[in-house]
Write an enzyme that holds these catalytic residues in place. Structure first.
Site, PDB file in Angstrom:
ATOM      1  N   ASP A  54       0.830  -1.196   0.000  1.00  0.00           N
ATOM      2  CA  ASP A  54       0.000   0.000   0.000  1.00  0.00           C
ATOM      3  C   ASP A  54       0.868   1.251   0.000  1.00  0.00           C
ATOM      4  O   ASP A  54       0.623   2.197  -0.756  1.00  0.00           O
ATOM      5  CB  ASP A  54      -0.918  -0.019   1.223  1.00  0.00           C
ATOM      6  CG  ASP A  54      -1.796   1.223   1.310  1.00  0.00           C
ATOM      7  OD1 ASP A  54      -2.587   1.454   0.383  1.00  0.00           O
ATOM      8  OD2 ASP A  54      -1.677   1.967   2.299  1.00  0.00           O
ATOM      9  N   GLU A 126      -2.041  -5.280  -3.731  1.00  0.00           N
ATOM     10  CA  GLU A 126      -1.057  -4.554  -2.922  1.00  0.00           C
ATOM     11  C   GLU A 126       0.062  -5.481  -2.467  1.00  0.00           C
ATOM     12  O   GLU A 126       1.247  -5.100  -2.447  1.00  0.00           O
ATOM     13  CB  GLU A 126      -1.748  -3.917  -1.714  1.00  0.00           C
ATOM     14  CG  GLU A 126      -2.683  -2.779  -2.092  1.00  0.00           C
ATOM     15  CD  GLU A 126      -3.441  -2.207  -0.912  1.00  0.00           C
ATOM     16  OE1 GLU A 126      -3.817  -1.027  -0.963  1.00  0.00           O
ATOM     17  OE2 GLU A 126      -3.671  -2.949   0.078  1.00  0.00           O
TER      18      GLU A 126
END
Length: 333
Positions: A54, A126
């Site tokens: 992320d 992610e």
């Protein structure tokens, strides 16, 4: 570690990369539910990688938008990043790369459609970014992320004035033309209870301007508003509305919904899902599902956009200009 070498090589082919340590890619695909049923520590799941991925994605997308869009403000850059690094966008990218079929899920999660669940696909994407970063460094992760999210990033440059809530944007446009406030009507609900698909139409002066689909009613409404905004950009739209001519409603799936299956052959394509801009991390991270903090997203009006509409109008001056002119002339007549 789950995942056969053959399956991993198939995914590597989709990603356009060959891992030095395939174990990193395998771990990036392990959901906690799999470990709950087969044994193992939560640390063996992809959750730590998701955390890292992320952060890496935010840096990559922030840098790309900074250089790609030199004429927009910090607030607009933030909204643009939130439009790209959000649940629907990352899930779409994961679908284009067929990540779902490579996930290691528990039986219950698998039976409930976990391989195509937006939240899981977003987390997996992610995590894969993190695996690439750990295995091959920042430049390799950057190259992958920009390829995988190319349609979403290009869309920001093409539709900069749409980064904020499309429903608000549509209302601003049609009211500037002297028309009534848009309203939304549920057309149908399809699919199983755990994975419904809502179809919603948006109407202005009782004429349907767009149809949108989504896994939530709010997502379908946003998709319908996006389609209606496309209609509003047609050169003869104001005259057609003023004359009471019928407007053919368009379907959601325009700028971000061409052919998902063709992504590897044509990186400019996208999934057939509607262009929703909220995730349960509503186009940001949701504390309800992942325990993460929330960051501003396009579904939340920014101070820049709310300050007299200056941010939005400065980036969307073309259509707004003729709409304002039409609105003024129609009020005089």
């Amino acid at each position: 570690m789950p995942g056969s070498d053959l399956a991993i090589e198939d995914l590597e082919s989709n990603l356009g990369l060959t891992f030095k340590d395939q174990g990193l890619l395998k771990q990036a695909l392990v959901h906690r539910s799999y470990l709950n049923e087969h044994g193992g520590s939560p640390l063996d799941s992809y959750e730590r990688m998701e955390f890292l991925g992320d952060a890496v994605l935010e840096l990559i997308v922030s840098t790309e938008l900074y250089h790609k869009l030199p004429g927009i403000t910090e607030g607009e850059l933030t909204k643009g990043r939130s439009f790209v690094v959000c649940r629907p966008s990352l899930a779409r990218a994961a679908r284009r790369l067929s990540m779902g079929k490579h996930l290691s899920l528990g039986k219950g999660e698998l039976e409930s459609g976990g391989q195509d669940k937006e939240s899981i696909l977003e987390e997996a994407f992610e995590s894969v970014v993190a695996a690439i970063y750990l295995d091959q460094g920042y430049e390799a992760a950057r190259g992958f992320a920009l390829r995988a999210l190319g349609p979403e990033i290009e869309d920001i440059g093409r539709r900069r004035g749409r980064i904020e809530n499309p429903k608000s944007r549509l209302q601003e446009m049609v009211q500037g033309m002297g028309l009534s406030t848009p309203h939304y009507r549920l057309v149908s609900t399809e699919g199983p209870d755990h994975q419904p698909v809502f179809t919603v139409e948006v109407l202005v002066d009782e004429r349907v301007l767009g149809l949108g689909k989504g896994s939530k009613k709010t997502d379908a409404e946003r998709a319908a508003a996006e389609v209606a905004l496309d209609q509003c950009e047609v050169a003869d739209f104001p005259q057609s509305m003023a004359a009471g001519e019928p407007i053919a409603p368009a379907q959601s799936g325009g700028h971000l919904a061409d052919t998902a299956e063709a992504f590897l052959e044509n990186p400019d394509s996208d999934s057939t899902n509607s262009a929703t801009s909220t995730r349960e991390k509503p186009c940001s991270h949701s504390s309800s599902e992942t325990g993460k903090t929330t960051r501003p997203g396009p579904n939340k009006a920014s101070s820049e956009a709310g300050n007299g509409g200056s941010a939005a109008s400065s980036m969307f001056s073309g259509p707004l200009t003729w709409m304002k002119r039409f609105g003024k002339s129609s009020k005089k007549s």
